[in-house]
Write an enzyme that holds these catalytic residues in place. Structure first.
Site, PDB file in Angstrom:
ATOM      1  CG  ASP A   1      10.134  18.909  51.037  1.00 30.70           C
ATOM      2  OD1 ASP A   1      10.723  20.005  51.024  1.00 30.70           O
ATOM      3  OD2 ASP A   1      10.513  17.940  51.713  1.00 30.70           O
TER       4      ASP A   1
ATOM      5  CD  GLU B   1      15.647  17.095  49.966  1.00 28.62           C
ATOM      6  OE1 GLU B   1      15.592  18.289  50.332  1.00 28.62           O
ATOM      7  OE2 GLU B   1      15.138  16.163  50.625  1.00 28.62           O
TER       8      GLU B   1
ATOM      9  CD  GLU C   1      10.788  17.280  57.538  1.00 31.03           C
ATOM     10  OE1 GLU C   1      11.919  17.760  57.651  1.00 31.03           O
ATOM     11  OE2 GLU C   1      10.279  16.959  56.448  1.00 31.03           O
TER      12      GLU C   1
HETATM   13  C1  BDP Z   1      13.177  18.520  53.240  1.00 32.30           C
HETATM   14  C2  BDP Z   1      14.499  17.874  53.470  1.00 32.30           C
HETATM   15  C3  BDP Z   1      14.911  17.884  54.903  1.00 32.30           C
HETATM   16  C4  BDP Z   1      14.765  19.274  55.475  1.00 32.30           C
HETATM   17  C5  BDP Z   1      13.365  19.772  55.262  1.00 32.30           C
HETATM   18  C6  BDP Z   1      13.149  21.211  55.702  1.00 32.30           C
HETATM   19  O1  BDP Z   1      14.416  16.533  53.007  1.00 32.30           O
HETATM   20  O2  BDP Z   1      16.245  17.430  54.962  1.00 32.30           O
HETATM   21  O3  BDP Z   1      15.097  19.299  56.826  1.00 32.30           O
HETATM   22  O4  BDP Z   1      13.049  19.737  53.903  1.00 32.30           O
HETATM   23  O5  BDP Z   1      12.958  22.046  54.836  1.00 32.30           O
HETATM   24  O6  BDP Z   1      13.103  18.799  51.867  1.00 32.30           O
HETATM   25  O7  BDP Z   1      13.155  21.504  56.890  1.00 32.30           O
END
Ligand code: BDP
Length: 653
Positions: free
Chosen positions: A350, A378, A271
């Protein structure tokens, strides 16, 4: 009713210490930070409840003392009661601290009857909370990324808080449920936060000083690009000698400031975070670079396995996001340093309300693993909805990759993304405290019955509560995960959330975006074909029997059907219902259950401290509103896509 002054004390209200504090206590904890905590906790409890700390040799009701017991480690303890004396022994001060909290949990039971010697020790060495806290407030994510409990406990006004009293109280709560490690900043390391590693390490040290007396080691998330962004080097290549020297020197300085520093947490090549791929190196090369720097001091690098390409559409089977962690990491098994721990999300996607257990867990026998769960909600209601995650985590922890029933160890550690912040109730939704507590207790004993842990939390948090309150709390929390699942994305398909902030329904919100989180609903059916025969091949990442169980819609468990298979709306589940009718029914049921929980909570108004009651009541209003929205969107969507009417006539075009 709980004393309003005790709100801050969460599961350690003063009344929880009544049994211990009204006794004669003999303590030989020795010297050291955790020993100091044992002494001061006991002195305070006795001062409050009329007990006495007695000198060596005197008669005592409770004795806490060191002992050499084989195999206890430095965190284990023994507990027994004989001839009117309750005795806790441990080989170290940490063990005595955990032993003390064990006695507190038992309350009067710790001082009743006889009890043969029990040995308690944590099943997992690392029981860790990762805080996704930014020091500076991020323009999009706010201060705490995916935080639903106010601002950061650690950071305010762009620096470490000057007043760390609340961090101290937090450390105490964590110790009381067995957590022993905390990472104090976000895994997405922004420019300001990168400096915590070097010129701002003093601020981290101040936090570490406050957590140490509770047996908690402090960890830091670092950016893989640190040698470039902080050190001015032209490269962060893990095989470059200057880069290795830079990390060694930076780490030496960290340990100068924090002698018992736990280590680094790294999100790399994920990401948008930098990582070893930029230099054509593997993630083992990346992790081992940091492991080598930490090794002389006994530190650990937690290297996250959350690596996938978030800028691709579904081109071919190899781009199924569920496959990514396994595809990236299994070829590297055996290549990670002994002090590198691969931190794997419990599911392959996730943190959805329902996912299978990640096939990476169990597929890397020569690598140390930690399993990561998300206490911050989340995707499970963002602490506006009550959603107690104990049963979900317990299912994941009990999963055996080879289908066996033995309790073989899956991992060295359990990590949760923390759900706590500077909110007066710690977790935004006061009942979300139960998630934090349950996490700690399951990390100590993954085989524990989560419902017994829930009852423990209820009893500790509301000492002396009447049965009606105990039953009401249990009713509202137990089953809340299943309720949430019912009114959101069905049968393991996941997502269907509003893009970006991830709260509330949007069935097609991510359907045509490059994030790889699709449900593939069309007029004929819904679900993702992840079979080996006709789909992405993800099911084949499991060992037998799971690869076979998941491969066929006939054997795949109902709750995961749409995660693994694309089926017609008329497909009949093991429950006997068609997929479409299941979707309709569960969405109506989910809303009814949320309404019922709200009703139960309303009925507890005379038993709960007013501020806490009001906060939860207000959250229930929102939960019910949002659950109805989910129901209406999901049911209308599938009615229109499928054209199949609700067998019970409740949905209309
Ligand atoms: C996702 C989240 C994000 C996190 C990412 C992570 O949306 O904000 O940075 O995981 O685990 O669920 O790095």
């Amino acid at each position: 009713m709980t004393d309003p002054g005790d709100i801050d004390a969460a599961w350690l209200p003063s009344a929880a210490f009544r049994a211990v504090g009204s006794r004669r206590v003999l303590v030989r904890a020795g010297e050291g930070p955790q020993a100091g905590t044992v002494h001061s906790e006991l002195a305070e409890a006795c001062a409050r409840f009329g007990g006495r700390v007695v000198p060596d040799g005197a008669d005592a009701d409770l004795v806490l003392a060191p002992a050499d017991v084989d195999g206890l480690g430095d965190e284990g303890f023994t507990f027994e009661r004989r001839g009117g004396t309750t005795t806790v022994t441990a080989s170290g001060q940490r063990g005595l601290l955990y032993g003390l909290f064990h006695v507190v949990r038992l309350g009067e039971d710790a001082f009743t009857g006889e009890r043969a010697r029990e040995v308690h020790r944590p099943a997992l060495a690392t029981r860790m909370l990762d805080h996704w806290d930014n020091v500076a407030v991020h323009p999009v994510m706010g201060q705490v990324e995916r935080g639903y409990a106010g601002g950061s406990l650690f950071w305010a006004d762009g620096r470490a808080r000057g007043d760390l009293d609340r961090v101290r109280a937090y450390g105490r709560l964590l110790a009381a449920c067995g957590i022993n490690a905390v990472a104090v900043n976000n895994v997405n390391v922004h420019a300001t936060e990168a400096h915590l590693l070097t010129d701002r390490i003093g601020e981290v040290a101040a936090i570490a000083d406050v957590l140490r007396p509770y047996g908690i080691r402090t960890h830091l998330s670092v950016t893989f690009a640190a040698p470039v962004v902080l050190g001015g080097l032209p490269t962060a290549d893990p095989l470059d000698e200057a880069v290795r020297t830079w990390w060694a020197e930076a780490t030496r300085r960290v340990y100068e400031a924090i002698g018992d520093f736990g280590g680094y947490v790294v999100k790399a090549d994920s990401e948008g975070q930098p990582g070893p791929f930029a230099y054509g190196r593997s993630h083992a090369d990346g992790a081992n670079l940091l492991a080598a720097a930490l090794e002389p001091y006994g530190g650990t690098v937690h290297w996250r396995a959350f690596v996938y390409d978030h800028r691709q559409d579904w081109r071919d089977r190899s781009t199924d996001r569920a496959r990514a962690a396994y595809d990236h990491f299994t070829p590297l098994d055996g290549r990670f340093a002994p002090n590198a721990v691969l931190q794997v999300k419990h599911g392959p996607m996730d943190f959805q309300v329902r996912e299978p257990v990640s096939p990476l867990i169990g597929a890397m026998p020569r690598t140390r693993l930690a399993v990561e769960v998300q206490a911050t909600q989340e995707y499970t209601g963002q602490q506006r909805h009550v959603c107690w995650l104990g049963p979900m985590w317990s299912e994941a922890l009990r999963f055996r990759p080879d289908g066996s029933v033995s309790a073989g160890r899956l991992a060295d550690g359990l990590v949760a993304v923390s759900n706590a912040g500077d909110d007066p109730f710690w977790t935004g939704h006061p009942l979300a405290q139960a998630n934090l507590y349950t996490f700690g207790r399951l990390a100590w004993d993954p085989a524990a019955d989560p419902r017994a842990v829930l009852d423990e939390w209820i009893a500790l948090t509301h000492p002396g509560a009447p049965e009606r309150l105990v039953d009401g709390l249990h009713a509202v929390l137990d089953g809340s995960w299943s309720t949430y699942e019912k009114y959101t994305a069905p049968l393991g398909v996941g997502f269907m959330v509003q893009p970006g902030h991830h709260y509330g329904p949007s069935v097609d919100g991510y359907e045509y975006s490059p994030w790889g989180t699709y449900h593939f609903a069309d007029r004929d059916g819904v679900g993702v074909d992840r079979s080996a025969a006709t789909g992405t091949g993800y099911a084949a990442q499991y060992a037998k029997p799971w690869s076979e169980v998941y491969e066929s819609p006939e054997t795949c468990p109902d709750e995961l059907l749409l995660f693994f298979h694309h089926v017609s709306y008329g497909h009949v589940l093991h429950s006997g219902k068609t997929v479409i009718q299941h979707i309709y029914d569960t969405h109506f049921e989910g809303v009814e259950e949320a309404e019922e929980a709200r009703r139960v909570w309303e009925g507890l108004a005379d038993l709960v401290e007013p501020a806490r009651h009001a906060r939860v009541a207000e959250r229930f209003e929102e939960q019910v509103r949002c659950a109805r929205e989910w129901r209406d969107q999901v049911n209308s969507y599938f009615l229109r896509k499928s054209g199949v009417p609700d067998g019970r006539g409740r949905t209309v075009y």
